[in-house]
Write a protein that holds these residues in place. Structure first.
Motif, PDB file in Angstrom:
ATOM      1  N   GLU A 193       0.827  -1.198   0.000  1.00  0.00           N
ATOM      2  CA  GLU A 193       0.000   0.000   0.000  1.00  0.00           C
ATOM      3  C   GLU A 193       0.865   1.254   0.000  1.00  0.00           C
ATOM      4  OE1 GLU A 193      -3.263   2.513  -0.015  1.00  0.00           O
ATOM      5  OE2 GLU A 193      -3.071   0.377  -0.493  1.00  0.00           O
ATOM      6  N   ARG A 201       2.246   1.504  -3.412  1.00  0.00           N
ATOM      7  CA  ARG A 201       1.194   1.940  -4.334  1.00  0.00           C
ATOM      8  C   ARG A 201       0.963   3.440  -4.228  1.00  0.00           C
ATOM      9  NH1 ARG A 201      -3.798   3.404  -4.633  1.00  0.00           N
ATOM     10  NH2 ARG A 201      -3.989   3.424  -2.355  1.00  0.00           N
ATOM     11  N   GLN A 202       0.929   3.935  -2.983  1.00  0.00           N
ATOM     12  CA  GLN A 202       0.746   5.365  -2.784  1.00  0.00           C
ATOM     13  C   GLN A 202       1.913   6.152  -3.367  1.00  0.00           C
ATOM     14  OE1 GLN A 202       0.100   5.891   1.413  1.00  0.00           O
ATOM     15  NE2 GLN A 202      -1.947   4.970   1.383  1.00  0.00           N
ATOM     16  N   GLN A 257       1.504   6.067  -7.077  1.00  0.00           N
ATOM     17  CA  GLN A 257       0.422   6.976  -7.457  1.00  0.00           C
ATOM     18  C   GLN A 257       0.884   8.430  -7.409  1.00  0.00           C
ATOM     19  OE1 GLN A 257      -3.038   6.625  -4.982  1.00  0.00           O
ATOM     20  NE2 GLN A 257      -4.376   7.663  -6.432  1.00  0.00           N
ATOM     21  N   LEU A 258       1.641   8.774  -6.357  1.00  0.00           N
ATOM     22  CA  LEU A 258       2.169  10.130  -6.247  1.00  0.00           C
ATOM     23  C   LEU A 258       3.145  10.424  -7.380  1.00  0.00           C
ATOM     24  CD1 LEU A 258       2.439  12.775  -4.678  1.00  0.00           C
ATOM     25  CD2 LEU A 258       4.204  11.679  -3.277  1.00  0.00           C
ATOM     26  N   ASN A 264       3.145   8.993 -10.304  1.00  0.00           N
ATOM     27  CA  ASN A 264       2.367   9.113 -11.543  1.00  0.00           C
ATOM     28  C   ASN A 264       1.736  10.501 -11.663  1.00  0.00           C
ATOM     29  OD1 ASN A 264       2.927   6.519 -12.397  1.00  0.00           O
ATOM     30  ND2 ASN A 264       1.101   5.638 -11.458  1.00  0.00           N
ATOM     31  N   LEU A 265       1.214  11.004 -10.547  1.00  0.00           N
ATOM     32  CA  LEU A 265       0.655  12.355 -10.569  1.00  0.00           C
ATOM     33  C   LEU A 265       1.723  13.385 -10.904  1.00  0.00           C
ATOM     34  CD1 LEU A 265      -1.710  12.205  -7.440  1.00  0.00           C
ATOM     35  CD2 LEU A 265      -2.375  12.171  -9.852  1.00  0.00           C
TER      36      LEU A 265
END
Length: 505
Positions: free
Chosen positions: A254, A257-258, A261-262, A264-265
């Motif tokens: 997790e 993943r976070q 995700q960060l 990717n942003l």
């Protein structure tokens, strides 16, 4: 187990026909304790096998008055033999000393069993003696010394300082011993349960034997239950540890993943900023460049009256390089718009044959400057299609300019034909340098060129084919390439004759 329980009940109620009342009544409280022990052993949930075994041997010794000691030998499958596991009672400390493998030298005839002269080692050796026979056959065995055997022991061993308070023969060999198999239908053969008396050869009557017979099966069930509980407990512990590990891994995943995700942003934000930068830069560069190109064209139109030949040549070079720079800026702007999703289609019906012929004619002079043979072959039964004519012209121009740029000798051929009643195809074929097989898969990637060195022969930013592919896909088509190094390349496009309006951005 049911038969043995019934035997115990018959003993407790005085219904056993093989015993006199004098052997039952005095032991009735102890026998009731045995019945209670049977119930406790089957009902209690022991999770530690040594604890259960200690309870069994201790309670047997406490309940059966004639039992001075009790032992349990369990079968070790790995060693393939019985092993003394637990002992209790008077002289139990001597049982590990004897090790049930013969405390005296093998071959010494200490007693006879069923009229035979056998050695101590044969009677108590767990590999070939009494306990092994009980375990192997599952049949209980009663061992009793005779007076002659006792006298023989006394004559052979007149004194012993190891246990001075006990008669010498009792220090090594029990006077009587009764052994039963620890077995049940569910558990199978697990080992041997035995009781013994050091002094009285007739210590165990039929009632004591029946009680121990019942306890053998109960012990098997209790031991098997404990083993299964241990297995379940170990599995639960393993599952608990695995769950803990999985929770930790899930937490780590997790977190990762976070982080992804960060990232990717951040990448999306960077890509958007890059596209905005390219669009702004292209616009800012194109405005003054158009002015330069316009003034160059004005000067060239007046060259016969006001410019010398050297000045005309310089202005022509300015115009040529300006046009080249403008094409690069246009590619950058198109690339920025593609990435930002700002490109849109304007479907209309147009004549594909006219578009192909006109586009080829506009660039024929470039081919003639390099002495290339530029051919066009249009074979369309119905040339009218519905698509974005400007975008299709843009694709055709890029492929045509590429073919002319990378071809030094030979020619370029543009073909258009119908694949079916619903699809058309366009191909641009050249006899240029070709593309190595290793580069065919990445030729349509952004900023990708076959020659990436600073000293490369052919100019460009590597955006043309990437933009071409994006435009073709927007028009619901496909593009592919076939090539042989040194022999030329063929770019092949397939498009629908009528674009689907739901795809139009």
């Amino acid at each position: 187990m049911g038969k043995n329980r019934r035997q115990v009940i018959m003993i407790l109620t005085g219904q056993h026909t093989d015993m006199g009342k004098e052997s039952i009544s005095p032991q009735l409280p102890q026998q009731l304790d045995i019945l209670q022990l049977l119930t406790n052993l089957t009902n209690q949930r022991f999770t530690h096998l040594p604890d259960l075994l200690e309870v069994i041997v201790r309670e047997v010794c406490n309940t059966i008055d004639s039992a001075q000691f009790c032992l349990i030998a369990l079968y070790n499958a790995q060693a393939q033999q019985l092993e003394l596991t637990t002992t209790a009672g008077i002289g139990s400390e001597r049982l590990p000393f004897l090790k049930l493998n013969g405390s005296l030298e093998s071959g010494d005839p200490l007693w006879g069993w069923r009229g035979e002269s056998i050695s101590c080692d044969e009677n108590f050796n767990t590999k070939s003696g009494l306990l092994t026979q009980v375990f192997a056959t599952g049949i209980a065995q009663l061992f009793q010394r005779t007076r002659e055997e006792i006298e023989c022991v006394i004559d052979d061993f007149p004194s012993c300082s190891l246990f001075p308070c006990v008669p010498v023969f009792s220090q090594f060999t029990p006077a009587s011993m009764y052994a039963v198999a620890i077995k049940s239908a569910q558990a199978g053969q697990l080992g041997v349960l035995a009781i013994g008396n050091w002094e009285n050869p007739h210590a165990f009557n039929a009632g004591s034997q029946s009680l121990l017979d019942a306890l053998g099966e109960v012990a098997a069930i209790a031991i098997n239950n404990t083993i299964m509980l241990q297995v379940l407990e170990e599995r639960e512990e393993r599952l608990a540890r695995q769950n803990e590990i999985l929770l930790e891994q899930n937490h780590e995943l997790e977190t990762i993943r976070q982080q992804i995700q960060l990232q990717n942003l951040q990448l999306l934000e960077a890509a958007e900023l890059k596209s905005q930068f390219l669009a702004t830069t292209s616009h800012e560069l194109r405005t003054p460049l158009n002015v330069i190109l316009g003034l160059s064209q004005v000067l060239l139109r007046q060259r016969s009256s006001t410019l010398s030949e050297q000045q005309i040549e310089m202005v022509q070079r300015i115009l040529n390089n300006g046009n080249h720079l403008l094409s690069i800026i246009e590619d950058m702007l198109d690339f920025a718009n593609v990435e930002a999703g700002n490109l849109s289609l304007q479907p209309e019906e147009f004549n594909l044959a006219d578009l192909v012929l006109t586009t080829v004619a506009e660039h024929r002079s470039l081919a003639e400057e390099k002495l290339l043979d530029l051919q066009v072959d249009v074979n369309l039964t119905c040339p009218l299609i519905v698509n974005d004519s400007d975008r299709l012209r843009q694709v055709l121009v890029k492929l045509l300019l590429n073919a002319i740029k990378f071809t030094a000798i030979g020619g370029v051929k543009v073909k258009a034909w119908e694949i079916s009643s619903e699809r058309i195809a366009i191909a641009v074929q050249d006899t240029g340098i070709g593309i190595a097989p290793d580069y065919l898969e990445c030729i349509f990637e952004q900023f990708r060129q076959v020659d990436q060195s600073n000293s490369r022969r052919y100019e460009g930013m590597g955006l043309g084919l990437a933009i071409t592919k994006s435009l073709v896909q927007m028009m619901q088509g496909t593009i592919s390439v076939t090539s042989n190094l040194g022999e030329g390349s063929t770019f092949h496009i397939e498009l629908p004759k009528q674009i689907s309006l739901q795809w139009v951005i």
